[in-house]
Motif scaffolding. Sequence first.
Motif, PDB file in Angstrom:
ATOM      1  N   UNK A 404      73.322  38.698  23.411  1.00 17.72           N
ATOM      2  CA  UNK A 404      74.163  37.722  23.105  1.00 17.72           C
ATOM      3  C   UNK A 404      73.555  36.502  23.392  1.00 17.72           C
ATOM      4  N   UNK A 405      74.243  35.341  22.779  1.00 12.18           N
ATOM      5  CA  UNK A 405      73.734  33.977  23.175  1.00 12.18           C
ATOM      6  C   UNK A 405      74.940  33.103  22.660  1.00 12.18           C
ATOM      7  N   UNK A 406      74.869  31.830  23.535  1.00 15.90           N
ATOM      8  CA  UNK A 406      75.892  30.699  23.313  1.00 15.90           C
ATOM      9  C   UNK A 406      75.250  29.580  22.707  1.00 15.90           C
ATOM     10  N   UNK A 407      75.798  28.966  21.651  1.00 14.68           N
ATOM     11  CA  UNK A 407      74.958  27.927  21.146  1.00 14.68           C
ATOM     12  C   UNK A 407      75.913  26.728  21.029  1.00 14.68           C
ATOM     13  N   UNK A 408      75.382  25.704  21.505  1.00 17.66           N
ATOM     14  CA  UNK A 408      75.930  24.329  21.517  1.00 17.66           C
ATOM     15  C   UNK A 408      75.331  23.497  20.476  1.00 17.66           C
ATOM     16  N   UNK A 409      75.895  22.722  19.638  1.00 11.23           N
ATOM     17  CA  UNK A 409      75.041  21.660  18.911  1.00 11.23           C
ATOM     18  C   UNK A 409      75.381  20.369  19.133  1.00 11.23           C
ATOM     19  N   UNK A 410      74.562  19.228  18.939  1.00  9.10           N
ATOM     20  CA  UNK A 410      74.755  17.959  19.273  1.00  9.10           C
ATOM     21  C   UNK A 410      75.628  17.417  17.993  1.00  9.10           C
ATOM     22  N   UNK A 411      76.300  16.196  18.461  1.00  8.01           N
ATOM     23  CA  UNK A 411      77.356  15.780  17.490  1.00  8.01           C
ATOM     24  C   UNK A 411      76.701  14.519  16.819  1.00  8.01           C
ATOM     25  N   UNK A 412      75.688  14.117  17.307  1.00 12.23           N
ATOM     26  CA  UNK A 412      75.254  12.712  16.523  1.00 12.23           C
ATOM     27  C   UNK A 412      74.862  13.135  15.101  1.00 12.23           C
ATOM     28  N   UNK A 413      74.959  12.298  14.368  1.00 11.51           N
ATOM     29  CA  UNK A 413      74.438  12.703  12.845  1.00 11.51           C
ATOM     30  C   UNK A 413      73.229  12.971  12.419  1.00 11.51           C
ATOM     31  N   UNK A 414      72.358  12.251  13.405  1.00 12.45           N
ATOM     32  CA  UNK A 414      71.065  12.643  13.206  1.00 12.45           C
ATOM     33  C   UNK A 414      70.530  13.887  13.951  1.00 12.45           C
ATOM     34  N   UNK A 415      71.316  14.329  14.984  1.00 13.71           N
ATOM     35  CA  UNK A 415      70.993  15.542  15.609  1.00 13.71           C
ATOM     36  C   UNK A 415      71.546  16.618  14.723  1.00 13.71           C
ATOM     37  N   UNK A 416      72.559  16.548  13.844  1.00 19.34           N
ATOM     38  CA  UNK A 416      72.826  17.390  12.995  1.00 19.34           C
ATOM     39  C   UNK A 416      71.966  17.561  11.918  1.00 19.34           C
ATOM     40  N   UNK A 417      71.440  16.539  11.345  1.00 14.57           N
ATOM     41  CA  UNK A 417      70.295  16.726  10.489  1.00 14.57           C
ATOM     42  C   UNK A 417      69.038  17.303  10.745  1.00 14.57           C
ATOM     43  N   UNK A 418      68.695  16.991  12.149  1.00 15.69           N
ATOM     44  CA  UNK A 418      67.383  17.635  12.483  1.00 15.69           C
ATOM     45  C   UNK A 418      67.646  19.108  12.705  1.00 15.69           C
ATOM     46  N   UNK A 419      68.860  19.531  13.249  1.00 18.99           N
ATOM     47  CA  UNK A 419      69.314  21.102  13.436  1.00 18.99           C
ATOM     48  C   UNK A 419      69.305  21.577  12.121  1.00 18.99           C
ATOM     49  N   UNK A 420      69.912  21.068  10.890  1.00 15.39           N
ATOM     50  CA  UNK A 420      69.904  21.420   9.761  1.00 15.39           C
ATOM     51  C   UNK A 420      68.397  21.655   9.189  1.00 15.39           C
ATOM     52  N   UNK A 421      67.559  20.774   9.303  1.00 15.03           N
ATOM     53  CA  UNK A 421      66.170  20.930   8.969  1.00 15.03           C
ATOM     54  C   UNK A 421      65.367  22.004   9.629  1.00 15.03           C
ATOM     55  N   UNK A 422      65.455  22.193  11.035  1.00 10.79           N
ATOM     56  CA  UNK A 422      65.032  23.229  11.613  1.00 10.79           C
ATOM     57  C   UNK A 422      65.663  24.705  11.385  1.00 10.79           C
ATOM     58  N   UNK A 423      66.746  24.659  10.656  1.00  7.11           N
ATOM     59  CA  UNK A 423      67.452  26.105  10.541  1.00  7.11           C
ATOM     60  C   UNK A 423      68.155  26.638  11.714  1.00  7.11           C
ATOM     61  N   UNK A 424      68.417  25.481  12.772  1.00  8.41           N
ATOM     62  CA  UNK A 424      68.836  26.104  14.245  1.00  8.41           C
ATOM     63  C   UNK A 424      70.502  26.688  13.534  1.00  8.41           C
ATOM     64  N   UNK A 425      70.971  27.633  14.357  1.00 10.41           N
ATOM     65  CA  UNK A 425      72.366  28.262  14.235  1.00 10.41           C
ATOM     66  C   UNK A 425      73.542  27.217  14.596  1.00 10.41           C
ATOM     67  N   UNK A 426      74.634  27.761  14.082  1.00 10.36           N
ATOM     68  CA  UNK A 426      75.932  27.012  14.268  1.00 10.36           C
ATOM     69  C   UNK A 426      76.128  27.252  15.713  1.00 10.36           C
ATOM     70  N   UNK A 427      77.153  26.246  15.965  1.00  6.93           N
ATOM     71  CA  UNK A 427      77.814  26.624  17.548  1.00  6.93           C
ATOM     72  C   UNK A 427      78.678  27.586  17.640  1.00  6.93           C
ATOM     73  N   UNK A 428      78.633  28.303  18.907  1.00  5.95           N
ATOM     74  CA  UNK A 428      79.585  29.443  19.067  1.00  5.95           C
ATOM     75  C   UNK A 428      78.909  30.544  19.702  1.00  5.95           C
ATOM     76  N   UNK A 429      79.681  31.640  19.736  1.00  5.24           N
ATOM     77  CA  UNK A 429      78.922  32.878  20.218  1.00  5.24           C
ATOM     78  C   UNK A 429      78.448  33.862  19.340  1.00  5.24           C
ATOM     79  N   UNK A 430      77.320  34.268  19.643  1.00  7.15           N
ATOM     80  CA  UNK A 430      76.631  35.099  18.465  1.00  7.15           C
ATOM     81  C   UNK A 430      76.175  36.276  19.277  1.00  7.15           C
TER      82      UNK A 430
END
Length: 544
Positions: A404-430
């Motif tokens: 199991x993993x807990x994911x936190x994502x950055x809130x800056x618009x550019x951080x969200x863009x980088x996360x989307x380009x890298x295919x990073x998972x959404x925030x939450x429990x997984x």
Amino acid sequence: MSVILILGGYGGFGARLSRRLAARGHRILVAGRHRDKAVAFCDAVPNCHPVVADRDGDLAAVLAEHRPDLLIDAAGPFQTSGYHVIEACIAAGVDYLDLADGRAFVAGIGTLDVAARRACTIAISGASSVPALSGAVVRDLAVGMEQIMSVEMAISASNRAAAGASVAAAILSYAGKPLTVWRGQRRARAFGWQEIGQERFVLDDGTTLGHRLVALADVPDLELLPERLPGKPAVSFRAGTELAVQNVTLWLASWLVRWRWIGSLSALAPWLLPLQRRMAGWGSDRSGMVVRLFGLAGGKRVERRWTLIASAGDGPEIPTLAAELLAERIVAKELAPGAGDAGPMLALEDFAPAFAGLAIRHETRQIAQPAPLYQRVMGDTFARLPDEVRRMHEVLRDGGAHGRATVERGTHPLARLVGALMGFPRAGEHELHVGFREDQGVERWTRTFSAQSFHSNLGEEAGQIVERFGPLRFHFDLPGDEQGLTMVMRSWSIWRIPLPLALAPRTMAREWEEDGKFQFDVPIALPLIGPVIHYRGWLTPDAE
């Protein structure tokens, strides 16, 4: 003298099998839809007699008229077939054997076991190169291995061994379509006739076919072998013809199916055979087969490899050898009634007399495998790591872990863009699964958070771990001790062009053991932007 009825008895593999069994003194009923073809074949082969029979028609009447001791189905294709032929044989009290390579067909024959036992009949499916010969080779290689991580097989046919209509139809039926494979200790999706790559067929004395292209084929072994071997290993099977242009053309066409531009390539079957006949003069008369097992033997990391090279056009005889051997045992009443696949029924040594009578050479060898990637980088420090951390990095060819993993994502618009380009998972429990695939010292990690995946490749350069995301490369040192290890970034680049370290992502990934589990903590941030992603959690090997 036994009476054996062979459906498709004058076809590609059926004709070879008819000759073999006729030479053993059996009375062979050569059956097919076209009487003229059956008559022409039987006129040239003693002990053969023509019969008109359609495998999709009323076989009950044919069986009642000729009362064979055994029916062998060499017609196919089996990928879309039901069990009507077998059911007709069971109802008539006639033993059954086939050369099927259809995955679902062969793997599902056990559903007829009760009916076959009640009728005191035998029904065996897959008496061919797969899974009969491949299963025999795998069991021979597996002797003395405590754990097997991966089974990898490939066949390359001589261009002069033109495929029959049923073989062509079988391949076209699944090319580009999704199929299930066992990888990373779980079921995964792949696509027929994709994952194309080179396979080398070579013997110790230098006899070689060179490098030939092969692509993923959907065969019964993908379903049967993981459950039959210690460690439940990953299994792959690739096949191809001798000519690269044929394999590449089919691979390109398979994308049309994968992209759903067309439903199937089956409509190409009438064009495929005439085209192959025009190219029959190209290439050689040599075929090859290789089976590799990767695992632990005596605690050592090894590859065990069996290689076969057939010359003088004898390669197409190989798919008939298992059927010949099992037919003899069936008519000799050496097998008990029941229905099952041929995978566990023969030993490799059973094939030796048949190989000796053909232009076939084969050999087995064991090859030591290098230390795991992290051990090569860390040296003696690797042995000091906690058990669960060390085990997670002892990848040999294939592996998997879940947790199991807990994911936190950055809130800056550019951080969200980088996360989307890298295919990073959404925030939450997984729910988390990590699949490991190792090839020539490079590990591919596929991290699946719930249903979302991203991957990276890890290798070694200049004593450092290099993690690659597309064109981006990140170089890490791996300081570690009894408490765990840390990944410390030392440099990064894009398309191998060095980039300023001051602009690099900020990360200090840690791994340790707690509560008997592998624990991880991976924060990633960017200068001026701040956090991009932070994921942490635990994993345990799927093999447990």
